[in-house]
Every structure is written in structure tokens, then in C-alpha cells.
Scaffold this active site. Structure first.
Site, short mmCIF file in Angstrom:
data_model
loop_
_atom_site.label_atom_id
_atom_site.label_comp_id
_atom_site.label_asym_id
_atom_site.label_seq_id
_atom_site.Cartn_x
_atom_site.Cartn_y
_atom_site.Cartn_z
N SER A 173 61.46 -93.34 11.50
CA SER A 173 60.06 -93.23 11.09
C SER A 173 59.27 -94.37 11.69
O SER A 173 59.82 -95.44 12.00
CB SER A 173 59.93 -93.28 9.57
OG SER A 173 58.58 -93.41 9.16
N TYR A 186 61.86 -96.94 1.19
CA TYR A 186 61.92 -95.91 2.23
C TYR A 186 61.92 -96.56 3.62
O TYR A 186 62.73 -96.21 4.50
CB TYR A 186 60.74 -94.96 2.08
CG TYR A 186 60.60 -93.91 3.16
CD1 TYR A 186 61.39 -92.77 3.14
CD2 TYR A 186 59.66 -94.06 4.18
CE1 TYR A 186 61.26 -91.79 4.13
CE2 TYR A 186 59.51 -93.09 5.15
CZ TYR A 186 60.31 -91.96 5.13
OH TYR A 186 60.16 -91.00 6.11
#
Length: 281
Positions: A173, A186
């Protein structure tokens, strides 16, 4: 491209069938047989980026093992979409944070198709953390189990079945590179995925197994309404240089590049598909 409406889902990792508008997953071009005969395992393959990759890979000739948690409606639609491309999909529901389940995925894939050529570690969850002091250790552990432990468990499960030329592709990401103030755990897992990708690439290079990652920016997937408030969802992705969120079918071609012969001289790399958001590397 029309913007997304304000909306929220209360359950992770979210359902694509409940999103409006629906994410764009359809491939842009006719297939050219670049994955003819390949067997692909995709965790989180039922929706979002996973669905777009499943359909694109099916169009290129691969048969797909769709691994998902419990979003049976989304998974069944993905199966139909794969079959509409003239391919075949095996659906396997369960928790990728459980190493025994990951082992069962590999066993069922071998039993059904006789081989494994490509593993895509894509399953993830994320939760907005407004108060880090109140973050429960078990809640953070659950994110790690889904997002990073699962990658390692799946690699352990399939590695003895992979031959030279096989591919492992992990979904990282943009937040692995630039961080995120409300998605701290995350972001930690996504940074770990980058490190895992580079480490496995070095470890398996002599076996001819290539390991790479894709780092999406703001992409319109079920994780978004399942994570953020309705008003933030309505503005999601508008702060990128391109002024909008990306669609799953705009990310999927990066996975195809890494999976087919076009990417055979790439390993340990991360492709950024982020609308020009330019993370630091």
C-alpha cells in the site's frame, strides 16, 4: 468518472454488492493468452482488487482459486464472472490468519488443479484508530494476522508446490511508504509486506521463483466504506493529483505484468499505482 456516494458499512472487510457506485472491475482489453494454463490462488479474491485480478487473469487463460472470509455473495458473483471468461473458479471460504486454513487452501488447490503457479496475497483489513492509547492488543493482533501473518502462512503452504517461473505477488500500500495517522497498525503491516517481499525475492531467486508487490493508493474497494465515515467516503481519493480514487481494474494490470512473461526480469520490486501521490521510497 462519477464520484462515489456517501456511504458506510459496519462490517470488515466489506461487501462489494452493497457499494454504490459499484467498483469497475472489467478488463480493458481482449485476452492474449498470457496466463494460459496457469493456476492462481488469490486471497481476498472475491471483491475489490482481488475480483478485478481474478477476472483479468481468467481472461488471460488462468484458472482461479478465490480465497475469501465470508462474503459469499461477492464470491459467487466473482465465480460467475470468471466462468463468463471461459475459465474456472474454485471458491474457498475461511480465515487466512489461521495457518491450518492456509495449508488447506494449498491442499484443495492441488487436489482440484494439480499444481500452483501464482500466489497473490491480497486479503486485508483496516480500522480507523482515533485513540492509540485505547487500542486493544488483540485488535491490533487481528490486523497483523489477516494482513501479514497470512502472507507468510500462505507462502509456507505453497512453496513446496512452486516450480521455477512461479510468482508470488503481495498487495502492499502507499501507506507503507508515507504512513497514515489513523491507520497506524494497518500501515505497519503493509510496511512489513514490503520487507517480506524483498526478503523472499532474495531467498527464492536461485529457484527461479519471482516475488514482487503492488502498492495501491486510494482505490475504490469495499474496505473504504467499511473503514471510514460516510462523509470521508464521499471525498475519498479527491486529494490525489488526478483528483479521484482509482478503480480496481486500473490496478489489476500491474499484477498481470508481474505474473506473466513480461515481468520475468523483475523480483523484489514494488509497483506503485496511486494516482500520482508520489510516496517517499
Amino acid at each position: 468518472m462519477a464520484g462515489q456516494a456517501a456511504q458506510h458499512q459496519s462490517v470488515q472487510p466489506g461487501h462489494e454488492s452493497a457499494m454504490h457506485p459499484e467498483p469497475d472491475f472489467a478488463p480493458f482489453y481482449p485476452g492474449s493468452g498470457r496466463l494460459e494454463g496457469k493456476i492462481v490462488i488469490i486471497t481476498g479474491g472475491d471483491s475489490g482488487i482481488g475480483r478485478a485480478v481474478s477476472v483479468l487473469f481468467a481472461r488471460e487463460g488462468a484458472r482461479i482459486v478465490v480465497v475469501y472470509l465470508d462474503e459469499h455473495d461477492d464470491a459467487e458473483r466473482t465465480r460467475r464472472l470468471v466462468e463468463a471468461e471461459g475459465s474456472e473458479a474454485l471458491l474457498i471460504a475461511g480465515d487466512v490468519g489461521d495457518p491450518e486454513f492456509c495449508g488447506a487452501v494449498a491442499e484443495r488447490t492441488i487436489a482440484k488443479f494439480g499444481r500452483i503457479d501464482i500466489l497473490i496475497n491480497n486479503a486485508a483489513e483496516q480500522h480507523v484508530r482515533e485513540d492509540l492509547a485505547a487500542l486493544d492488543a488483540n485488535a491490533m493482533k487481528a490486523v497483523f494476522e489477516t494482513n501479514i501473518y497470512s502472507c507468510f502462512h500462505m507462502v509456507q503452504a505453497v512453496i513446496d508446490h512452486l516450480d521455477s517461473g512461479a510468482r508470488i505477488i503481495n498487495t502492499a500500500s502507499i501507506v507503507a511508504y508515507r504512513g497514515h495517522p489513523q491507520l497506524v497498525d494497518y500501515a505497519m503491516t503493509k510496511g512489513a509486506i514490503v520487507a517480506l517481499t524483498r526478503s523472499l525475492a532474495a531467498r527464492f531467486a536461485d529457484k527461479g521463483i519471482l516475488v514482487n508487490a503492488v502498492a495501491p493508493g486510494p482505490i475504490w474497494t469495499p474496505l473504504i466504506p467499511a473503514s471510514f465515515s460516510a462523509d470521508k467516503v464521499a471525498k475519498f481519493g479527491t486529494d490525489t493529483p488526478l483528483g479521484r480514487p482509482g478503480q480496481p481494474n486500473e490496478v489489476a494490470p500491474a499484477y498481470l505484468l508481474l505474473a506473466c512473461k513480461d515481468g520475468r526480469y523483475m523480483t523484489g520490486q514494488t509497483i506503485h499505482v496511486d494516482g500520482g501521490d508520489f510516496p517517499s521510497s
